[in-house]
Design an enzyme around this catalytic site. Structure first.
Site, short mmCIF file in Angstrom:
data_model
loop_
_atom_site.label_atom_id
_atom_site.label_comp_id
_atom_site.label_asym_id
_atom_site.label_seq_id
_atom_site.Cartn_x
_atom_site.Cartn_y
_atom_site.Cartn_z
N TYR A 125 -21.56 -47.04 21.62
CA TYR A 125 -22.18 -48.21 22.26
C TYR A 125 -21.33 -48.67 23.43
O TYR A 125 -20.09 -48.57 23.39
CB TYR A 125 -22.31 -49.36 21.27
N TYR A 164 -22.68 -41.55 14.65
CA TYR A 164 -21.29 -41.98 14.84
C TYR A 164 -20.67 -42.38 13.51
O TYR A 164 -21.35 -42.81 12.58
CB TYR A 164 -21.22 -43.14 15.84
N ARG A 174 -23.37 -42.85 10.64
CA ARG A 174 -24.70 -43.42 10.74
C ARG A 174 -25.67 -42.42 11.31
O ARG A 174 -25.38 -41.72 12.28
CB ARG A 174 -24.70 -44.66 11.66
N HIS A 177 -30.25 -43.70 15.36
CA HIS A 177 -31.17 -44.82 15.17
C HIS A 177 -31.23 -45.67 16.43
O HIS A 177 -30.32 -45.65 17.26
CB HIS A 177 -30.73 -45.69 13.98
N HIS A 179 -32.01 -49.77 17.42
CA HIS A 179 -32.21 -51.13 16.93
C HIS A 179 -33.39 -51.76 17.66
O HIS A 179 -33.54 -51.62 18.88
CB HIS A 179 -30.96 -51.97 17.18
#
Length: 254
Positions: A125, A164, A174, A177, A179
């Site tokens: 991110y 990640y 994870r 995905h 959000h």
């Protein structure tokens, strides 16, 4: 991001099953096991931030239910296309993500603000707290917004996010995905969820995905490959419909 599991009786440890909140007037409780618990032990962060006491319901006034609302004027250029607005193209597999926002009777939810945020193709991110050593992409910020149209439809162009590590348990990664955040007519009606990709081998190991007990409800978080909206030689497409309430309600984060 805690690697170690807190002991059951550690100072400050929280009970696993705090009482559920009372439903707001006019709304039914969600169907059994179709929404994640506030505290889900395999998802270790919930042990520290989940409520320990029954929630206090604060009745909303009509002005809070009906407004203030977001205006389309808040949208900047390229907010529905996360691959644009930079000096170059981002790294990774381009995707079209689209769907509809529906109420419990299958009716479209018009003019809802749909926000997305996600990691880049390397699984990182653009955020100061993300210390994963994967590279940042100077051509990808991972944020976008759009309003639903008269038919409740939304559509984004983006890239497929990478998996990640997140230290929740041994060798924890994870799944890929995206959000989602939805704002309705008033600013106090925000809902947050995550969209996953079909066939992801990490899903059975992910405690956030598995915090929804009902398998059918949990699988509503998995998008579907969408041949109709794919663009030949440019982008695959995935469909992710979002249902606000009722038997087919999308699981929401709490």
């Amino acid at each position: 991001m805690n690697r170690d599991k807190p002991p059951q009786n550690a100072p400050g440890a929280l009970p696993r099953n705090p009482l559920p909140p009372e439903p707001l007037p006019g709304y039914r409780r969600p169907f059994w096991n179709t929404q994640p618990d506030y505290v889900f032990e395999p998802y270790q962060s919930t042990l520290l931030r989940g409520p320990t006491q029954p929630l206090v319901r604060i009745p909303a006034t009509p002005s809070e239910l009906t407004g203030p609302a977001f205006s389309r004027t808040i949208l900047g250029e390229h907010e529905d296309d996360l691959t644009q607005g930079h000096a170059g193209a981002p790294q990774g597999e381009r995707l079209i993500v689209s769907g509809r926002v529906l109420d419990e009777n299958g009716r479209p939810v018009r003019h809802a603000l749909v926000e997305v945020w996600q990691a880049n193709a390397a699984g990182r991110y653009l955020h100061a707290r993300d210390q994963h050593d994967a590279p940042l992409d100077p051509h990808f910020t991972g944020e976008g917004r759009v309003f639903t149209d008269e038919h409740g439809r939304y559509r984004f162009t983006t890239i497929r996010p990478g998996a990640y590590p997140w230290r929740n348990h041994y060798n924890a990664w994870r799944p890929a995905h995206i959000h989602f955040s939805l704002f309705g007519a008033g600013l106090g009606t925000r809902l947050v969820t995550q969209m996953y990709f079909p066939g992801d081998a990490l899903l059975p190991y992910d405690p956030i995905f598995n915090s929804t007990a009902d398998e059918k409800a949990r699988n509503r978080l998995v998008s579907q490959l969408d041949w109709e909206n794919a663009i030949s030689e440019i982008a695959l497409a995935y469909r992710f419909d979002i249902v606000l309430r009722g038997r087919l309600q999308t699981p929401w984060e709490k």
